[in-house]
Design an enzyme around this catalytic site. Structure first.
Site, PDB file in Angstrom:
ATOM      1  N   GLU A 420      -7.840  26.879  59.803  1.00 48.61           N
ATOM      2  CA  GLU A 420      -6.483  27.421  59.753  1.00 48.61           C
ATOM      3  C   GLU A 420      -6.049  28.177  61.012  1.00 48.61           C
ATOM      4  O   GLU A 420      -5.630  29.344  60.925  1.00 48.61           O
ATOM      5  CB  GLU A 420      -6.319  28.308  58.519  1.00 48.61           C
ATOM      6  N   GLU A 524      -8.258  22.277  50.974  1.00 46.70           N
ATOM      7  CA  GLU A 524      -8.047  23.330  49.976  1.00 46.70           C
ATOM      8  C   GLU A 524      -6.789  23.003  49.190  1.00 46.70           C
ATOM      9  O   GLU A 524      -5.802  22.530  49.746  1.00 46.70           O
ATOM     10  CB  GLU A 524      -7.876  24.705  50.633  1.00 46.70           C
TER      11      GLU A 524
END
Length: 626
Positions: A420, A524
């Site tokens: 991320e 995710e």
């Protein structure tokens, strides 16, 4: 499955207290003893003299009892040896109950030879009764309060249960550990847990990373289940769906997954991430606390259950401090490294392929707490941005050299460069340039597994044509509705519709090089309806759901409730209620329904399971989609 039941690390066992109150049973034993041995008045001895002598004897005995202290052993490994030699700790209360403390009082002799209760006996009896009146209700209240805290925090503390036995240390000699290695991360006699580790000392390294703890043999012939190939057989990525699960909050701490590590601190202490936590604890206590967490939070049985649930891939998050630390870093260095290696071996044992994901880079690649340090982004940005960029490349040099060994070519399927990176706050070209350099390093080291890069929250459509010169690379997107104030207030059915239609269309476009990036996975995702989980939006902050999340950024600040219009009162009470009550109220069915809607859209190429759970019993454990 529900993860370990935990015990508060600040609690004390009875062996750590300097004294304990005597029980009523022990008082009765003492009275019987004194009655048996009470002496008759000696001839010529006055009553006042006898009383004064009794008081003196009793006072001296009480002083000896009160001066008793717990003698802590130097290490838990030496405790076993001392126990075998018959040594005992000196604890006034428990040993008094065993008869090791003599005490006068309780009865006094009368002139007629009969016994009567003395003043000291009545004072002692009244004291005991008062203690019981106070302690019993307090004990019940504390027990209920602790139970309530566990419920509201998503789980119990992470160090519950007995200490590991470490039987395999008997096979090695402590004197065989070289002096320079003693009391370091290479000394197995300092390890909290040696289960399934090779404890024979070695200073061998690969890429500058220790192989200490590894066994020399391995077997890649295991299948996760009958529908997927064994580890030593090729997986057809692109045609076979990936059904995986994340192991988060373990080797890289996330407060919402392990709130028990943070909830004992007051808001004004500012303990909000792994950086501030380890700084507050200090080097020794941080190492002890976190190694205990590493040893107990995820164990072999978890991988066994992952396999039994039908999964075939595991995404393991870890921080750069597993490899090294730098000046000023409070993180615990290198201890998590051996637990990462052991986890890979457990995956191998159960036929599970691994996605290694570097979750935290020097300087923080996104400024969020799960990157190690909450706040400013210091990676590719700021005064030390270039320094931290090079440090990150150096770390990948070490890691890729180590994992290029033959023993990892089958079990490690994917290798993540940076989790991320916040590309909405960093120049896109700078991040892409760094990723190109990192990919070249990994390939030069000999790793041929798929590389994984995050979409950086740019949106999948922005990645068409990017990193086209990098071979065998996957784009990783993370899909949630609860972190967007314009989506969290969708009614439940609309969330399902959005996942089935919106996410499905995005994945279709991204998976084709003609319309998007190419191979795309969902690393995710979550079936959560709310953002109510404790510490989910940072430690000691509120939620979008209740409208208690003010921020300095007006685009993300939420000061009015954002729950669906038909929800009635926007309260987190139901979302954070006992899991059994949720199931009775039908929330379990709601979540399963949402999961069924999300799952197929993720399976167009691949997916990994929920990391952000709505169910509290999963919040401090493996984030399994069930």
């Amino acid at each position: 499955p529900e993860k370990r039941r935990r015990q508060d690390p600040t609690s004390y066992t009875s062996s750590e207290r300097s004294s304990n109150p005597l029980s009523l049973d022990s008082l009765a034993k003492l009275d019987a003893y004194n009655e048996k041995h009470s002496r008759q008045p000696q001839e010529g001895e006055g009553l006042l003299a006898r009383k004064e002598k009794d008081r003196g004897l009793e006072r001296r005995q009480l002083e000896r009892v009160a001066s008793g202290r717990v003698v802590k052993d130097k290490s838990k490994h030496r405790r076993h040896t001392e126990h075998e030699r018959g040594k005992r700790r000196v604890i006034s209360g428990p040993l008094a109950e065993e008869g090791y403390v003599r005490k006068r009082g309780g009865y006094m002799a009368e002139d007629n030879g009969k016994k009567r209760f003395g003043r000291r006996f009545w004072l002692l009896l009244v004291s005991v009764v008062l203690l019981l009146v106070i302690l019993i209700p307090v004990g019940v209240y504390v027990s209920k309060k602790n139970s309530g805290n566990q419920d509201s925090s998503g789980g119990a503390p992470s160090n519950d249960g007995p200490d590991p036995v470490n039987e395999n240390l008997k096979s090695v000699n402590e004197n065989d550990i070289p002096a320079p290695a003693k009391n370091t991360h290479l000394d197995p006699f300092t390890w909290y847990d040696t289960t399934d580790f090779n404890v024979t000392y070695t200073d061998e390294t690969v890429g500058g990373l220790s192989v200490m703890g590894l066994n020399s043999a391995w077997d890649d012939g295991t299948q996760a289940n009958e529908y997927v190939p064994a580890l030593n057989k090729k997986w057809a990525y692109g045609t076979m769906p990936i059904r995986g699960v994340n192991i988060g909050g373990w080797l890289s701490i996330e407060p919402f997954i392990t709130p028990s590590l943070f909830k004992s601190y007051k808001p004004n202490q500012g303990i909000v991430d792994e950086y501030t936590l380890t700084r507050e604890l200090g080097p020794q206590k941080a190492a002890k606390t976190l190694e205990k967490h590493y040893a107990k939070f995820v164990q072999e049985d978890d991988f066994k259950q992952i396999q039994a649930a039908g999964f075939d891939h595991v995404r393991i998050a870890y921080g750069y401090w597993a490899v090294t630390t730098y000046n000023g870093d409070p993180y615990v260095p290198k201890i998590s490294w051996r637990y990462l290696l052991r986890a890979i071996e457990y995956c191998r044992k159960y036929g599970l392929r691994v996605n290694l994901d570097l979750y935290a880079l020097p300087g923080s690649q996104n400024g969020w707490n799960h990157s190690g340090r909450q706040g400013a982004i210091g990676w590719l940005n700021g005064t030390d941005g270039d320094t931290n960029a090079q440090r990150s490349l150096d770390i990948h040099t070490q890691l890729s050299t180590f994992f290029a060994q033959p023993r990892y070519k089958n079990v490690i399927a994917m290798y993540g460069l940076a989790n991320e990176p916040k590309m909405i706050a960093l120049p896109t070209s700078v991040v892409l340039d760094w990723e190109t350099k990192a990919a070249a390093i990994v390939r030069k080291s000999g790793m041929q597994q798929y590389l994984v890069v995050g979409d950086g929250f740019l949106g999948l459509s922005k990645w068409k044509g990017q990193l086209s010169d990098v071979q065998n690379v996957m784009l990783d997107v993370h899909q949630y509705t609860i972190f967007n104030k314009n989506q969290i207030n969708f009614p439940h059915q609309k969330k399902i519709q959005y996942a089935c239609q919106g996410w499905t269309e995005q994945m279709k476009q991204s998976n084709s090089v003609a319309t998007g990036f190419g191979p795309t996975i969902c690393g995710e995702w979550s079936q959560a309806d709310t953002d109510c989980a404790v510490f989910l939006n940072n430690v000691n902050t509120g939620s979008r759901w209740e409208g208690t999340l003010p921020t300095s950024d007006p685009t993300t600040s939420v000061t009015t409730p954002h729950c669906p219009p038909d929800s009635g009162t926007c309260s987190c009470e139901k979302a954070n209620a006992d899991p059994d009550n949720k199931l009775r109220d039908g929330l379990g069915v709601v979540l399963l329904d949402l999961g069924h809607g999300i799952g197929p859209s993720m399976e167009l190429e691949g997916r990994f399971g929920s990391r952000h759970p709505a169910q509290k019993d999963v919040a401090e454990g493996l984030q399994l989609y069930r």
